[in-house]
Design a protein around this motif. Structure first.
Motif, PDB file in Angstrom:
ATOM      1  N   LEU A  95       0.824  -1.202   0.000  1.00  0.00           N
ATOM      2  CA  LEU A  95       0.000   0.000   0.000  1.00  0.00           C
ATOM      3  C   LEU A  95       0.861   1.257   0.000  1.00  0.00           C
ATOM      4  O   LEU A  95       0.594   2.217  -0.747  1.00  0.00           O
ATOM      5  CB  LEU A  95      -0.925   0.007   1.221  1.00  0.00           C
ATOM      6  CG  LEU A  95      -2.174  -0.860   1.141  1.00  0.00           C
ATOM      7  CD1 LEU A  95      -2.787  -1.003   2.525  1.00  0.00           C
ATOM      8  CD2 LEU A  95      -3.200  -0.281   0.173  1.00  0.00           C
ATOM      9  N   ILE A  96       1.878   1.280   0.834  1.00  0.00           N
ATOM     10  CA  ILE A  96       2.757   2.452   0.893  1.00  0.00           C
ATOM     11  C   ILE A  96       3.449   2.663  -0.446  1.00  0.00           C
ATOM     12  O   ILE A  96       3.543   3.787  -0.945  1.00  0.00           O
ATOM     13  CB  ILE A  96       3.776   2.301   2.038  1.00  0.00           C
ATOM     14  CG1 ILE A  96       3.052   2.375   3.386  1.00  0.00           C
ATOM     15  CG2 ILE A  96       4.853   3.375   1.956  1.00  0.00           C
ATOM     16  CD1 ILE A  96       3.924   2.076   4.592  1.00  0.00           C
ATOM     17  N   THR A  97       3.911   1.579  -1.055  1.00  0.00           N
ATOM     18  CA  THR A  97       4.554   1.688  -2.364  1.00  0.00           C
ATOM     19  C   THR A  97       3.586   2.230  -3.406  1.00  0.00           C
ATOM     20  O   THR A  97       3.901   3.166  -4.157  1.00  0.00           O
ATOM     21  CB  THR A  97       5.088   0.319  -2.813  1.00  0.00           C
ATOM     22  OG1 THR A  97       6.071  -0.133  -1.873  1.00  0.00           O
ATOM     23  CG2 THR A  97       5.717   0.404  -4.190  1.00  0.00           C
ATOM     24  N   LEU A  98       2.394   1.661  -3.478  1.00  0.00           N
ATOM     25  CA  LEU A  98       1.418   2.065  -4.494  1.00  0.00           C
ATOM     26  C   LEU A  98       0.864   3.462  -4.234  1.00  0.00           C
ATOM     27  O   LEU A  98       0.421   4.138  -5.171  1.00  0.00           O
ATOM     28  CB  LEU A  98       0.274   1.050  -4.545  1.00  0.00           C
ATOM     29  CG  LEU A  98       0.651  -0.358  -5.027  1.00  0.00           C
ATOM     30  CD1 LEU A  98      -0.533  -1.307  -4.893  1.00  0.00           C
ATOM     31  CD2 LEU A  98       1.140  -0.324  -6.476  1.00  0.00           C
ATOM     32  N   SER A  99       0.888   3.909  -2.981  1.00  0.00           N
ATOM     33  CA  SER A  99       0.372   5.246  -2.665  1.00  0.00           C
ATOM     34  C   SER A  99       1.251   6.340  -3.251  1.00  0.00           C
ATOM     35  O   SER A  99       0.835   7.500  -3.320  1.00  0.00           O
ATOM     36  CB  SER A  99       0.273   5.425  -1.149  1.00  0.00           C
ATOM     37  OG  SER A  99       1.558   5.537  -0.569  1.00  0.00           O
ATOM     38  N   GLU A 123      -4.018   8.659  -5.169  1.00  0.00           N
ATOM     39  CA  GLU A 123      -5.058   9.181  -4.287  1.00  0.00           C
ATOM     40  C   GLU A 123      -5.992   8.070  -3.815  1.00  0.00           C
ATOM     41  O   GLU A 123      -6.354   8.007  -2.645  1.00  0.00           O
ATOM     42  CB  GLU A 123      -5.858  10.257  -5.018  1.00  0.00           C
ATOM     43  CG  GLU A 123      -5.085  11.537  -5.273  1.00  0.00           C
ATOM     44  CD  GLU A 123      -5.852  12.511  -6.149  1.00  0.00           C
ATOM     45  OE1 GLU A 123      -5.329  13.589  -6.426  1.00  0.00           O
ATOM     46  OE2 GLU A 123      -6.982  12.166  -6.567  1.00  0.00           O
ATOM     47  N   THR A 124      -6.371   7.197  -4.748  1.00  0.00           N
ATOM     48  CA  THR A 124      -7.284   6.109  -4.407  1.00  0.00           C
ATOM     49  C   THR A 124      -6.677   5.193  -3.348  1.00  0.00           C
ATOM     50  O   THR A 124      -7.366   4.749  -2.425  1.00  0.00           O
ATOM     51  CB  THR A 124      -7.641   5.306  -5.665  1.00  0.00           C
ATOM     52  OG1 THR A 124      -8.269   6.173  -6.607  1.00  0.00           O
ATOM     53  CG2 THR A 124      -8.573   4.163  -5.340  1.00  0.00           C
ATOM     54  N   VAL A 125      -5.388   4.912  -3.483  1.00  0.00           N
ATOM     55  CA  VAL A 125      -4.717   4.058  -2.506  1.00  0.00           C
ATOM     56  C   VAL A 125      -4.631   4.765  -1.154  1.00  0.00           C
ATOM     57  O   VAL A 125      -4.907   4.161  -0.106  1.00  0.00           O
ATOM     58  CB  VAL A 125      -3.319   3.660  -3.009  1.00  0.00           C
ATOM     59  CG1 VAL A 125      -2.550   2.901  -1.924  1.00  0.00           C
ATOM     60  CG2 VAL A 125      -3.425   2.797  -4.262  1.00  0.00           C
ATOM     61  N   ARG A 126      -4.287   6.042  -1.168  1.00  0.00           N
ATOM     62  CA  ARG A 126      -4.158   6.770   0.105  1.00  0.00           C
ATOM     63  C   ARG A 126      -5.493   6.850   0.830  1.00  0.00           C
ATOM     64  O   ARG A 126      -5.536   6.846   2.056  1.00  0.00           O
ATOM     65  CB  ARG A 126      -3.564   8.163  -0.145  1.00  0.00           C
ATOM     66  CG  ARG A 126      -2.110   8.108  -0.625  1.00  0.00           C
ATOM     67  CD  ARG A 126      -1.419   9.443  -0.528  1.00  0.00           C
ATOM     68  NE  ARG A 126      -1.941  10.455  -1.427  1.00  0.00           N
ATOM     69  CZ  ARG A 126      -1.604  10.592  -2.707  1.00  0.00           C
ATOM     70  NH1 ARG A 126      -0.743   9.741  -3.268  1.00  0.00           N
ATOM     71  NH2 ARG A 126      -2.111  11.574  -3.442  1.00  0.00           N
ATOM     72  N   ALA A 136      -0.129   4.245  10.261  1.00  0.00           N
ATOM     73  CA  ALA A 136      -0.409   5.498  10.966  1.00  0.00           C
ATOM     74  C   ALA A 136       0.786   6.438  10.872  1.00  0.00           C
ATOM     75  O   ALA A 136       0.631   7.656  10.675  1.00  0.00           O
ATOM     76  CB  ALA A 136      -0.751   5.214  12.427  1.00  0.00           C
ATOM     77  N   GLN A 137       1.995   5.890  10.998  1.00  0.00           N
ATOM     78  CA  GLN A 137       3.194   6.716  10.915  1.00  0.00           C
ATOM     79  C   GLN A 137       3.365   7.316   9.515  1.00  0.00           C
ATOM     80  O   GLN A 137       3.728   8.490   9.374  1.00  0.00           O
ATOM     81  CB  GLN A 137       4.417   5.879  11.291  1.00  0.00           C
ATOM     82  CG  GLN A 137       4.445   5.498  12.764  1.00  0.00           C
ATOM     83  CD  GLN A 137       5.480   4.439  13.083  1.00  0.00           C
ATOM     84  OE1 GLN A 137       5.855   3.629  12.216  1.00  0.00           O
ATOM     85  NE2 GLN A 137       5.948   4.419  14.318  1.00  0.00           N
ATOM     86  N   ALA A 138       3.100   6.537   8.492  1.00  0.00           N
ATOM     87  CA  ALA A 138       3.227   7.034   7.121  1.00  0.00           C
ATOM     88  C   ALA A 138       2.237   8.158   6.859  1.00  0.00           C
ATOM     89  O   ALA A 138       2.582   9.198   6.276  1.00  0.00           O
ATOM     90  CB  ALA A 138       3.013   5.885   6.126  1.00  0.00           C
ATOM     91  N   LEU A 139       0.997   7.975   7.300  1.00  0.00           N
ATOM     92  CA  LEU A 139      -0.027   9.002   7.102  1.00  0.00           C
ATOM     93  C   LEU A 139       0.295  10.254   7.912  1.00  0.00           C
ATOM     94  O   LEU A 139       0.104  11.376   7.436  1.00  0.00           O
ATOM     95  CB  LEU A 139      -1.394   8.452   7.499  1.00  0.00           C
ATOM     96  CG  LEU A 139      -1.958   7.352   6.586  1.00  0.00           C
ATOM     97  CD1 LEU A 139      -3.150   6.670   7.256  1.00  0.00           C
ATOM     98  CD2 LEU A 139      -2.365   7.926   5.238  1.00  0.00           C
TER      99      LEU A 139
END
Length: 306
Positions: free
Chosen positions: A166-170, A178-181, A193-196
């Motif tokens: 998910l982080i990679t595709l975001s 945007e859709t992934v995020r 949570a840390q990535a966001l």
């Protein structure tokens, strides 16, 4: 902004280097070979499940004809098939590229069929389907509603591999990222949570800040943690604290509907530390902002979502 967001999410991805990668999990191929074997086995052992799926397809056309929005909600039809419906649906989603299986005539019904099956199979949270979600999310022909459903299905796996993917595709540009995020908050892991939080701290454009705030509200949602059977239950306290810290810090930097979205996210997270975080923010903020922060603290104290 996207470049900065890419850096932030990439930094979070480094936290996961000690975990097996999605590539390692799926081997040297795209991982669909193992799914094909499961489909073949299911065709031998439960052929009636494939017949039941085909019997449901015409009902999607009926729902499409009656829909009031842009897309008919068809997932319930496929959830009713139960666990035996998994491999028949995977066969259609992964191995019917030529569209040889019977299809609805209308394009909107075809999309409703795909999205409904993705949502129903995603609810099963089967880790073996990660390669399928990866394929749909990377596919150039996957339409946004199906991509959104696939991203949510991937997030629901809540595994280290799913979080890393998910982080990679975001980090993709435009609507694909945007859709992934938007779906990342459904993966209730600390690294998410840390990535966001890191992305929101970069003070992105209002539309992106609102998107990240909603995702933080999702990842830290006290109600979701209370009612779900999360695989990362031990991370709940840390996830909600990280989400609350990021949201309180961002609250003073925004106004209008973005600030309202952040407030709503704080109410959803309802972390025990929120009051002290607001008080600390008030102590280091100029006096004209104190009244607004006191109002926020009061709203948290009387949280209507609690």
């Amino acid at each position: 902004m996207i470049r900065a967001l890419t850096w932030s999410l990439g930094a979070a991805l480094l936290l996961m280097l000690s975990a097996p990668s999605a590539h390692a999990q799926t081997g040297t191929d795209d991982g669909l070979g193992a799914l094909r074997e499961e489909v073949a086995r299911a065709r031998k052992e439960t052929p009636e499940a494939f017949v039941r799926l085909e019997a449901v397809i015409p009902q999607v056309t009926v729902l499409d004809a009656r829909k009031r929005g842009t897309l008919a909600a068809a997932a319930a039809l496929f959830r009713d098939l139960g666990a035996q419906g998994l491999w028949p649906m995977v066969e259609r989603l992964a191995f019917d590229d030529a569209g040889q299986a019977p299809q609805p005539v209308r394009d909107s019904a075809k999309l409703a069929l795909q999205v409904g099956m993705v949502e129903a199979t995603g609810d099963l949270r089967d880790a073996r389907l990660l390669p399928l979600w990866k394929r749909l999310l990377e596919g150039s022909e996957t339409r946004r509603p199906a991509r959104r459903a696939a991203a949510t299905a991937l997030a629901k796996l809540e595994s280290p591999e799913a979080a890393a993917l998910l982080i990679t595709l975001s980090r993709q540009e435009g609507s694909r990222g945007e859709t992934v995020r938007e779906a990342m908050g459904r993966c209730r892991r600390l690294v998410m949570a840390q990535a966001l939080a890191e992305a929101l701290a970069l003070n992105p454009a209002p539309s992106e800040a609102r998107r990240l705030a909603v995702a933080l509200g999702d990842v830290g949602s006290f109600w979701a943690w209370k009612t779900s059977q999360s695989k990362s239950r031990s991370e709940e306290g840390a996830v909600r604290r990280v989400a609350a810290e990021a949201l309180v810090s961002a609250w003073v930097d925004h106004t209008g509907d973005v600030q309202q979205a952040i407030t709503q996210a704080l109410l959803r997270v309802d972390a025990p530390e929120t009051a002290s975080l607001i008080q600390a923010m008030r102590a280091r903020t100029a006096e004209p902002r104190h009244a607004a922060l006191e109002d926020l603290e009061q709203r948290m104290r009387n949280n209507p979502l609690r």
